[in-house]
Design a protein around this motif. Sequence first.
Motif, PDB file in Angstrom:
ATOM      1  N   ASP A   1       1.005  33.344  19.897  1.00  0.00           N
ATOM      2  CA  ASP A   1      -0.223  33.116  20.661  1.00  0.00           C
ATOM      3  C   ASP A   1      -0.358  34.121  21.798  1.00  0.00           C
ATOM      4  OD1 ASP A   1      -0.519  31.013  18.945  1.00  0.00           O
ATOM      5  OD2 ASP A   1      -0.387  29.438  20.477  1.00  0.00           O
ATOM      6  N   ALA A   2       0.745  34.389  22.479  1.00  0.00           N
ATOM      7  CA  ALA A   2       0.706  35.330  23.601  1.00  0.00           C
ATOM      8  C   ALA A   2       0.363  36.741  23.117  1.00  0.00           C
ATOM      9  CB  ALA A   2       2.047  35.333  24.335  1.00  0.00           C
ATOM     10  N   VAL A   3       0.969  37.152  22.011  1.00  0.00           N
ATOM     11  CA  VAL A   3       0.703  38.487  21.472  1.00  0.00           C
ATOM     12  C   VAL A   3      -0.745  38.586  21.002  1.00  0.00           C
ATOM     13  CG1 VAL A   3       1.255  40.108  19.612  1.00  0.00           C
ATOM     14  CG2 VAL A   3       3.095  38.918  20.820  1.00  0.00           C
ATOM     15  N   TYR A   4      -1.228  37.559  20.326  1.00  0.00           N
ATOM     16  CA  TYR A   4      -2.596  37.603  19.805  1.00  0.00           C
ATOM     17  C   TYR A   4      -3.614  37.659  20.948  1.00  0.00           C
ATOM     18  CZ  TYR A   4      -6.556  36.937  16.736  1.00  0.00           C
ATOM     19  OH  TYR A   4      -7.731  37.131  16.048  1.00  0.00           O
ATOM     20  N   ARG A   5      -3.417  36.830  21.956  1.00  0.00           N
ATOM     21  CA  ARG A   5      -4.351  36.832  23.082  1.00  0.00           C
ATOM     22  C   ARG A   5      -4.333  38.180  23.808  1.00  0.00           C
ATOM     23  NH1 ARG A   5      -2.468  31.123  23.889  1.00  0.00           N
ATOM     24  NH2 ARG A   5      -4.202  29.803  23.210  1.00  0.00           N
ATOM     25  N   SER A   6      -3.150  38.773  23.919  1.00  0.00           N
ATOM     26  CA  SER A   6      -3.050  40.093  24.542  1.00  0.00           C
ATOM     27  C   SER A   6      -3.797  41.134  23.722  1.00  0.00           C
ATOM     28  CB  SER A   6      -1.569  40.486  24.664  1.00  0.00           C
ATOM     29  OG  SER A   6      -1.432  41.808  25.129  1.00  0.00           O
ATOM     30  N   ALA A   7      -3.691  41.032  22.389  1.00  0.00           N
ATOM     31  CA  ALA A   7      -4.376  41.976  21.514  1.00  0.00           C
ATOM     32  C   ALA A   7      -5.888  41.803  21.601  1.00  0.00           C
ATOM     33  CB  ALA A   7      -3.896  41.798  20.076  1.00  0.00           C
ATOM     34  N   VAL A   8      -6.361  40.579  21.705  1.00  0.00           N
ATOM     35  CA  VAL A   8      -7.801  40.323  21.854  1.00  0.00           C
ATOM     36  C   VAL A   8      -8.293  40.875  23.190  1.00  0.00           C
ATOM     37  CG1 VAL A   8      -9.547  38.518  22.145  1.00  0.00           C
ATOM     38  CG2 VAL A   8      -7.839  38.321  20.324  1.00  0.00           C
ATOM     39  N   ALA A   9      -7.527  40.619  24.239  1.00  0.00           N
ATOM     40  CA  ALA A   9      -7.930  41.068  25.573  1.00  0.00           C
ATOM     41  C   ALA A   9      -8.017  42.590  25.664  1.00  0.00           C
ATOM     42  CB  ALA A   9      -6.946  40.538  26.616  1.00  0.00           C
ATOM     43  N   SER A  10      -7.160  43.269  24.913  1.00  0.00           N
ATOM     44  CA  SER A  10      -7.171  44.735  24.956  1.00  0.00           C
ATOM     45  C   SER A  10      -8.105  45.340  23.915  1.00  0.00           C
ATOM     46  CB  SER A  10      -5.749  45.269  24.727  1.00  0.00           C
ATOM     47  OG  SER A  10      -5.280  44.915  23.428  1.00  0.00           O
ATOM     48  N   GLY A  11      -8.768  44.497  23.135  1.00  0.00           N
ATOM     49  CA  GLY A  11      -9.694  44.979  22.137  1.00  0.00           C
ATOM     50  C   GLY A  11      -9.071  45.397  20.822  1.00  0.00           C
ATOM     51  N   ARG A  12      -7.789  45.124  20.647  1.00  0.00           N
ATOM     52  CA  ARG A  12      -7.111  45.521  19.418  1.00  0.00           C
ATOM     53  C   ARG A  12      -7.415  44.570  18.265  1.00  0.00           C
ATOM     54  NH1 ARG A  12      -5.560  49.669  17.706  1.00  0.00           N
ATOM     55  NH2 ARG A  12      -3.330  49.488  17.289  1.00  0.00           N
ATOM     56  N   PHE A  13      -7.513  43.258  18.560  1.00  0.00           N
ATOM     57  CA  PHE A  13      -7.807  42.260  17.533  1.00  0.00           C
ATOM     58  C   PHE A  13      -9.169  41.631  17.775  1.00  0.00           C
ATOM     59  CE2 PHE A  13      -3.065  41.082  16.620  1.00  0.00           C
ATOM     60  CZ  PHE A  13      -2.888  42.293  15.987  1.00  0.00           C
ATOM     61  N   ARG A  14      -9.775  41.133  16.712  1.00  0.00           N
ATOM     62  CA  ARG A  14     -11.037  40.407  16.836  1.00  0.00           C
ATOM     63  C   ARG A  14     -10.784  39.090  17.559  1.00  0.00           C
ATOM     64  NH1 ARG A  14     -13.551  40.563  12.230  1.00  0.00           N
ATOM     65  NH2 ARG A  14     -12.043  41.694  10.968  1.00  0.00           N
ATOM     66  N   ASP A  15     -11.782  38.600  18.250  1.00  0.00           N
ATOM     67  CA  ASP A  15     -11.650  37.355  19.014  1.00  0.00           C
ATOM     68  C   ASP A  15     -11.974  36.176  18.098  1.00  0.00           C
ATOM     69  OD1 ASP A  15     -11.421  35.413  20.895  1.00  0.00           O
ATOM     70  OD2 ASP A  15     -13.109  36.064  22.131  1.00  0.00           O
ATOM     71  N   CYS A  16     -10.980  35.388  17.768  1.00  0.00           N
ATOM     72  CA  CYS A  16     -11.199  34.176  16.983  1.00  0.00           C
ATOM     73  C   CYS A  16     -10.235  33.104  17.484  1.00  0.00           C
ATOM     74  CB  CYS A  16     -10.992  34.432  15.485  1.00  0.00           C
ATOM     75  SG  CYS A  16      -9.279  34.657  14.996  1.00  0.00           S
ATOM     76  N   GLU A  17     -10.354  31.916  16.975  1.00  0.00           N
ATOM     77  CA  GLU A  17      -9.492  30.822  17.398  1.00  0.00           C
ATOM     78  C   GLU A  17      -8.037  31.189  17.112  1.00  0.00           C
ATOM     79  OE1 GLU A  17      -8.969  26.028  16.615  1.00  0.00           O
ATOM     80  OE2 GLU A  17      -9.636  27.347  15.014  1.00  0.00           O
TER      81      GLU A  17
END
Length: 217
Positions: free
Chosen positions: A135-151
């Motif tokens: 969860d921490a890695v995914y949220r960090s990736a979303v915040a930096s624009g690396r991953f799409r924002d989803c649940e």
Amino acid sequence: MRVNLEARAAAAESRRAQTRARLIKAAMTVIAEKGPEASSIEDFVASAGVSRGTFYNYFPTYEDLLHALNTEISEALDKTLEPVGSEIDDPAVLLATVTHRIFAAYALDPVRGWLALRIESVAIPRQAVFEARFDAVYRSAVASGRFRDCEVAAARNLAFGAFRMGQRDMVLGAVAPDHAVDLVSLILIAFGLTPSESIKISREAFREAKEATRRPD
């Protein structure tokens, strides 16, 4: 007298720890071979060379044993992965690296790898350590624009589900170890990376994980 009592207490505690470790090791081997549903307490005590009463002194129920096994596997693996987080800034690379490291760790210790799969079929509380890490890695990736924002729970289910199926096929010998390269690449694509970048990151993480398993401790 005090020194003798302290020495006796220390010796007794050491014996308890050794007996518990013997039961854990025996249970790992038995469950990896037979599965949790087909294994019995009689199997564990016979393999460990202890009495049924001794087993209950350490694990009042079968579920307590399974939870202890799950905790031990998760904590040992998390300890192995802990240094990785401080070495990588890109969360996409971090996720790929951690996933490939887990695949490699289970390949080196197939008993633990198979046991982890078997325990997944039992209704015991899941270890939160890997969920929190993801969860921490995914949220960090979303915040930096690396991953799409989803649940994040949906992303976690996709990644964990794909990992378990890949691990299962690798343990069964249905696919080669480098099957993980495409699997991790597809996870990264699902999270928003381009196919070309995803396969590049996954290949490099796979190669690094193989090299890491060859390094001396």
